[in-house]
Scaffold this motif. Structure first.
Motif, PDB file in Angstrom:
ATOM      1  N   HIS A   1       0.831  -1.208   0.000  1.00 23.95           N
ATOM      2  CA  HIS A   1       0.000   0.000   0.000  1.00 23.95           C
ATOM      3  C   HIS A   1       0.870   1.263   0.000  1.00 23.95           C
ATOM      4  CE1 HIS A   1      -3.027   2.883   1.453  1.00 23.95           C
ATOM      5  NE2 HIS A   1      -3.809   2.147   0.682  1.00 23.95           N
ATOM      6  N   SER A   2       1.939   1.232   0.812  1.00 22.27           N
ATOM      7  CA  SER A   2       2.813   2.416   0.900  1.00 22.27           C
ATOM      8  C   SER A   2       3.478   2.691  -0.449  1.00 22.27           C
ATOM      9  CB  SER A   2       3.876   2.235   1.987  1.00 22.27           C
ATOM     10  OG  SER A   2       4.819   1.260   1.605  1.00 22.27           O
ATOM     11  N   ILE A   3       3.722   1.633  -1.220  1.00 27.54           N
ATOM     12  CA  ILE A   3       4.358   1.795  -2.537  1.00 27.54           C
ATOM     13  C   ILE A   3       3.314   2.240  -3.574  1.00 27.54           C
ATOM     14  CG2 ILE A   3       5.587   0.602  -4.409  1.00 27.54           C
ATOM     15  CD1 ILE A   3       6.539  -1.402  -2.120  1.00 27.54           C
ATOM     16  N   CYS A   4       2.181   1.519  -3.588  1.00 23.89           N
ATOM     17  CA  CYS A   4       1.160   1.765  -4.628  1.00 23.89           C
ATOM     18  C   CYS A   4       0.597   3.192  -4.559  1.00 23.89           C
ATOM     19  CB  CYS A   4       0.016   0.768  -4.507  1.00 23.89           C
ATOM     20  SG  CYS A   4       0.534  -0.900  -4.886  1.00 23.89           S
ATOM     21  N   SER A   5       0.554   3.752  -3.353  1.00 22.23           N
ATOM     22  CA  SER A   5      -0.068   5.081  -3.233  1.00 22.23           C
ATOM     23  C   SER A   5       0.758   6.167  -3.927  1.00 22.23           C
ATOM     24  CB  SER A   5      -0.299   5.434  -1.764  1.00 22.23           C
ATOM     25  OG  SER A   5       0.912   5.347  -1.074  1.00 22.23           O
ATOM     26  N   VAL A   6       2.000   5.836  -4.298  1.00 28.25           N
ATOM     27  CA  VAL A   6       2.849   6.791  -5.010  1.00 28.25           C
ATOM     28  C   VAL A   6       2.434   6.892  -6.493  1.00 28.25           C
ATOM     29  CG1 VAL A   6       5.217   7.049  -5.892  1.00 28.25           C
ATOM     30  CG2 VAL A   6       4.832   6.510  -3.480  1.00 28.25           C
ATOM     31  N   PHE A   7       1.869   5.800  -7.001  1.00 31.10           N
ATOM     32  CA  PHE A   7       1.561   5.737  -8.436  1.00 31.10           C
ATOM     33  C   PHE A   7       0.190   6.329  -8.725  1.00 31.10           C
ATOM     34  CE2 PHE A   7       4.837   2.711  -7.763  1.00 31.10           C
ATOM     35  CZ  PHE A   7       5.561   2.639  -8.943  1.00 31.10           C
ATOM     36  N   LYS A   8       0.159   7.320  -9.630  1.00 30.07           N
ATOM     37  CA  LYS A   8      -1.132   7.921  -9.973  1.00 30.07           C
ATOM     38  C   LYS A   8      -1.821   7.057 -11.034  1.00 30.07           C
ATOM     39  CE  LYS A   8      -0.403  12.280  -8.080  1.00 30.07           C
ATOM     40  NZ  LYS A   8       1.056  12.410  -7.881  1.00 30.07           N
ATOM     41  N   LYS A   9      -1.010   6.666 -12.069  1.00 24.90           N
ATOM     42  CA  LYS A   9      -1.583   5.821 -13.131  1.00 24.90           C
ATOM     43  C   LYS A   9      -1.244   4.376 -12.844  1.00 24.90           C
ATOM     44  CE  LYS A   9      -1.004   8.859 -17.059  1.00 24.90           C
ATOM     45  NZ  LYS A   9       0.007   9.097 -18.073  1.00 24.90           N
ATOM     46  N   LYS A  10      -2.190   3.480 -13.047  1.00 24.68           N
ATOM     47  CA  LYS A  10      -1.928   2.060 -12.811  1.00 24.68           C
ATOM     48  C   LYS A  10      -1.573   1.383 -14.136  1.00 24.68           C
ATOM     49  CE  LYS A  10      -3.166   2.038  -8.358  1.00 24.68           C
ATOM     50  NZ  LYS A  10      -2.368   3.146  -7.884  1.00 24.68           N
ATOM     51  N   ASN A  11      -0.529   0.526 -14.090  1.00 24.88           N
ATOM     52  CA  ASN A  11      -0.164  -0.258 -15.255  1.00 24.88           C
ATOM     53  C   ASN A  11      -0.960  -1.567 -15.192  1.00 24.88           C
ATOM     54  OD1 ASN A  11       1.120  -2.184 -16.936  1.00 24.88           O
ATOM     55  ND2 ASN A  11       3.059  -1.080 -16.796  1.00 24.88           N
TER      56      ASN A  11
ATOM     57  N   PRO B   1       2.391  -2.245  -9.338  1.00 23.11           N
ATOM     58  CA  PRO B   1       3.303  -1.148  -8.971  1.00 23.11           C
ATOM     59  C   PRO B   1       4.333  -1.527  -7.901  1.00 23.11           C
ATOM     60  CG  PRO B   1       0.986  -0.525  -8.689  1.00 23.11           C
ATOM     61  CD  PRO B   1       0.981  -1.936  -9.119  1.00 23.11           C
ATOM     62  N   ALA B   2       4.009  -2.528  -7.080  1.00 19.82           N
ATOM     63  CA  ALA B   2       4.935  -2.869  -5.987  1.00 19.82           C
ATOM     64  C   ALA B   2       5.992  -3.896  -6.414  1.00 19.82           C
ATOM     65  CB  ALA B   2       4.144  -3.405  -4.798  1.00 19.82           C
ATOM     66  N   ARG B   3       5.873  -4.403  -7.650  1.00 22.07           N
ATOM     67  CA  ARG B   3       6.747  -5.502  -8.087  1.00 22.07           C
ATOM     68  C   ARG B   3       8.234  -5.137  -7.972  1.00 22.07           C
ATOM     69  NH1 ARG B   3       8.754  -7.732 -13.119  1.00 22.07           N
ATOM     70  NH2 ARG B   3       8.576  -5.615 -13.891  1.00 22.07           N
ATOM     71  N   ARG B   4       8.591  -4.006  -8.526  1.00 28.31           N
ATOM     72  CA  ARG B   4      10.013  -3.619  -8.560  1.00 28.31           C
ATOM     73  C   ARG B   4      10.571  -3.369  -7.157  1.00 28.31           C
ATOM     74  NH1 ARG B   4      12.038  -1.820 -13.391  1.00 28.31           N
ATOM     75  NH2 ARG B   4      10.598  -1.877 -15.133  1.00 28.31           N
ATOM     76  N   SER B   5       9.765  -2.725  -6.327  1.00 26.59           N
ATOM     77  CA  SER B   5      10.250  -2.397  -4.975  1.00 26.59           C
ATOM     78  C   SER B   5      10.407  -3.660  -4.124  1.00 26.59           C
ATOM     79  CB  SER B   5       9.305  -1.425  -4.277  1.00 26.59           C
ATOM     80  OG  SER B   5       9.222  -0.235  -5.030  1.00 26.59           O
ATOM     81  N   PHE B   6       9.445  -4.590  -4.228  1.00 23.52           N
ATOM     82  CA  PHE B   6       9.568  -5.851  -3.483  1.00 23.52           C
ATOM     83  C   PHE B   6      10.837  -6.585  -3.936  1.00 23.52           C
ATOM     84  CE2 PHE B   6       5.946  -7.407  -0.790  1.00 23.52           C
ATOM     85  CZ  PHE B   6       5.279  -6.210  -0.689  1.00 23.52           C
ATOM     86  N   GLN B   7      11.036  -6.609  -5.254  1.00 21.65           N
ATOM     87  CA  GLN B   7      12.226  -7.291  -5.792  1.00 21.65           C
ATOM     88  C   GLN B   7      13.506  -6.644  -5.228  1.00 21.65           C
ATOM     89  OE1 GLN B   7      12.839  -7.884 -10.224  1.00 21.65           O
ATOM     90  NE2 GLN B   7      14.569  -6.554  -9.822  1.00 21.65           N
ATOM     91  N   ALA B   8      13.531  -5.310  -5.231  1.00 17.91           N
ATOM     92  CA  ALA B   8      14.736  -4.598  -4.782  1.00 17.91           C
ATOM     93  C   ALA B   8      15.037  -4.896  -3.315  1.00 17.91           C
ATOM     94  CB  ALA B   8      14.536  -3.098  -4.989  1.00 17.91           C
ATOM     95  N   ILE B   9      14.004  -4.859  -2.490  1.00 14.77           N
ATOM     96  CA  ILE B   9      14.222  -5.087  -1.051  1.00 14.77           C
ATOM     97  C   ILE B   9      14.704  -6.522  -0.830  1.00 14.77           C
ATOM     98  CG2 ILE B   9      13.084  -5.155   1.222  1.00 14.77           C
ATOM     99  CD1 ILE B   9      11.196  -2.900   0.086  1.00 14.77           C
ATOM    100  N   ARG B  10      14.093  -7.468  -1.547  1.00 17.08           N
ATOM    101  CA  ARG B  10      14.497  -8.882  -1.409  1.00 17.08           C
ATOM    102  C   ARG B  10      15.956  -9.078  -1.829  1.00 17.08           C
ATOM    103  NH1 ARG B  10      12.777 -12.483  -5.958  1.00 17.08           N
ATOM    104  NH2 ARG B  10      15.003 -12.552  -6.355  1.00 17.08           N
ATOM    105  N   ILE B  11      16.331  -8.506  -2.977  1.00 19.79           N
ATOM    106  CA  ILE B  11      17.696  -8.689  -3.492  1.00 19.79           C
ATOM    107  C   ILE B  11      18.717  -8.112  -2.514  1.00 19.79           C
ATOM    108  CG2 ILE B  11      19.325  -7.991  -5.305  1.00 19.79           C
ATOM    109  CD1 ILE B  11      17.055  -8.124  -7.297  1.00 19.79           C
ATOM    110  N   PHE B  12      18.403  -6.919  -1.986  1.00 21.44           N
ATOM    111  CA  PHE B  12      19.362  -6.291  -1.062  1.00 21.44           C
ATOM    112  C   PHE B  12      19.438  -7.068   0.249  1.00 21.44           C
ATOM    113  CE2 PHE B  12      20.656  -3.348   2.260  1.00 21.44           C
ATOM    114  CZ  PHE B  12      21.829  -2.866   1.715  1.00 21.44           C
ATOM    115  N   LEU B  13      18.270  -7.418   0.784  1.00 18.70           N
ATOM    116  CA  LEU B  13      18.223  -8.118   2.073  1.00 18.70           C
ATOM    117  C   LEU B  13      19.021  -9.427   2.020  1.00 18.70           C
ATOM    118  CD1 LEU B  13      16.850  -8.329   4.943  1.00 18.70           C
ATOM    119  CD2 LEU B  13      15.136  -9.754   3.814  1.00 18.70           C
ATOM    120  N   ASN B  14      18.871 -10.157   0.924  1.00 16.02           N
ATOM    121  CA  ASN B  14      19.528 -11.475   0.819  1.00 16.02           C
ATOM    122  C   ASN B  14      20.898 -11.401   0.150  1.00 16.02           C
ATOM    123  OD1 ASN B  14      17.405 -13.444   1.862  1.00 16.02           O
ATOM    124  ND2 ASN B  14      16.226 -12.196   0.434  1.00 16.02           N
TER     125      ASN B  14
END
Ligand code: SAM
Length: 309
Positions: free
Chosen positions: A178-188, A193-206
């Motif tokens: 929700h915190s990520i999606c609320s940044v996006f005005k237009k939906k793809n 919208p959260a796909r890239r951010s979840f991926q980034a956090i996972r890659i960095f964390l691990n």
């Protein structure tokens, strides 16, 4: 949904399995690739099945004397094997996480389900996604989203995530999404919208990129002459690491190109003269349309294959 192995036949064919060979499946997962390797191994063949997620190994363990399970990080392979098994005939990496992990809400990898902010591949790791998001600065978070997620709105998303944290509103994956999606005005329509951010956090964390880089270098030492390294990657960051590793250690190293094209004899001579050349690039394979239709997860996969010389 069960995990469907990606580029299964292509990756195992690339390993050119010898009946009495020794192989490492560096990312055992649900055992899909290991099973096919096993079907080609004779009674003296061996496969070292590595995974840093113990729940995965326990759930998908196949009882077969030719498999030796190793619960560890693939970047520790040299230390674990410690010259115990001699040189190997082939190693396979099928990077990332399996559907078994992704679809388990308790693991916190997916924005599709609600679960704890965990995202650890190795559950023995101390820090989970929640701890990480609390610990790092907004600026660092923004850098992570940009670098590992190639996220255009990295600054706004980092600001929002930190705001949610400050207000005690970031307690699970639904809140993060929700915190990520609320940044996006237009939906793809096609990409969450959260796909890239979840991926980034996972890659960095691990520490996925660092671990991969280390493991690729180690595999060079582990392989026999003519041994094969095959790597399936799923996003451009991973693929870049694999591609550069193979290029750096092969004739593609631009410094040694004198004239193009080279004859087979000239190529062999170059390999002979250059001690720092350890690999010959064999192939780059993408999934075909049928595989992509059957398994959408395969759409971004690339298999790169090289041979130790
Ligand atoms: C895409 S899945 C592999 C699926 C497997 N090839 C199959 O067909 O069932 C990737 C697996 O690698 C494991 N993994 C990811 N990073 C790892 C690492 N650094 N060391 C060891 N295992 C890792 C994950 O836990 C996951 O089970």
């Amino acid at each position: 949904m069960n995990h469907i192995p990606v580029l299964l036949k292509e990756s195992i064919n690339s390993l050119n399995i010898k009946s009495n060979g020794i192989y490492i499946d560096a990312t055992y997962g649900c055992g899909g690739h290991t099973k096919l390797i096993l079907s080609k191994l004779g009674i003296n063949g061996r496969i070292y099945a590595v995974d840093c997620d113990i729940t995965t190994i326990l759930k998908y363990k196949i009882l077969d004397k030719r498999i030796i399970y190793i619960h560890n990080n693939f970047s520790n392979l040299k230390f674990i094997l410690n010259n115990k098994i001699g040189k190997i005939d082939g190693i396979l990496f099928d990077l990332g996480i399996s559907s078994f992990q992704l679809n388990n809400p308790k693991r916190g990898f997916s924005y599709m389900f609600n679960g704890p902010l965990d995202m650890r591949i190795n559950q023995n790791q101390n820090i989970n996604a929640y701890n990480l998001l609390q610990k790092i600065s907004e600026r660092k978070l923004s850098e992570i989203l940009k670098l590992y997620g190639e996220e255009k709105f990295h600054k706004k998303i980092a600001f929002n995530i930190k705001k949610y944290l400050l207000n005690n509103k970031l307690n699970n994956t639904k809140d993060l999404s929700h915190s990520i999606c609320s940044v996006f005005k237009k939906k793809n329509k096609f990409k969450h919208p959260a796909r890239r951010s979840f991926q980034a956090i996972r890659i960095f964390l691990n520490k996925e990129i660092e671990e991969l880089q280390k493991a690729l270098n180690i595999s060079l030492d582990l392989l026999k002459k003519n041994g094969i390294i095959s790597v399936i990657s799923f996003h451009s960051l991973e693929d870049r690491i694999v591609k550069n590793f193979m290029k750096k250690n092969s004739l593609h190293n631009k410094n040694i190109f004198k004239k193009i094209p080279l004859t087979e004899i000239e190529i062999n001579n170059l390999y002979y003269k250059n001690n720092n050349l350890k690999l010959k690039i064999i192939d780059r394979i993408f999934p075909n349309k049928i595989e992509i239709l059957k398994n959408l997860r395969s759409r971004s996969a690339i298999l790169r294959v090289a041979k130790k010389i």
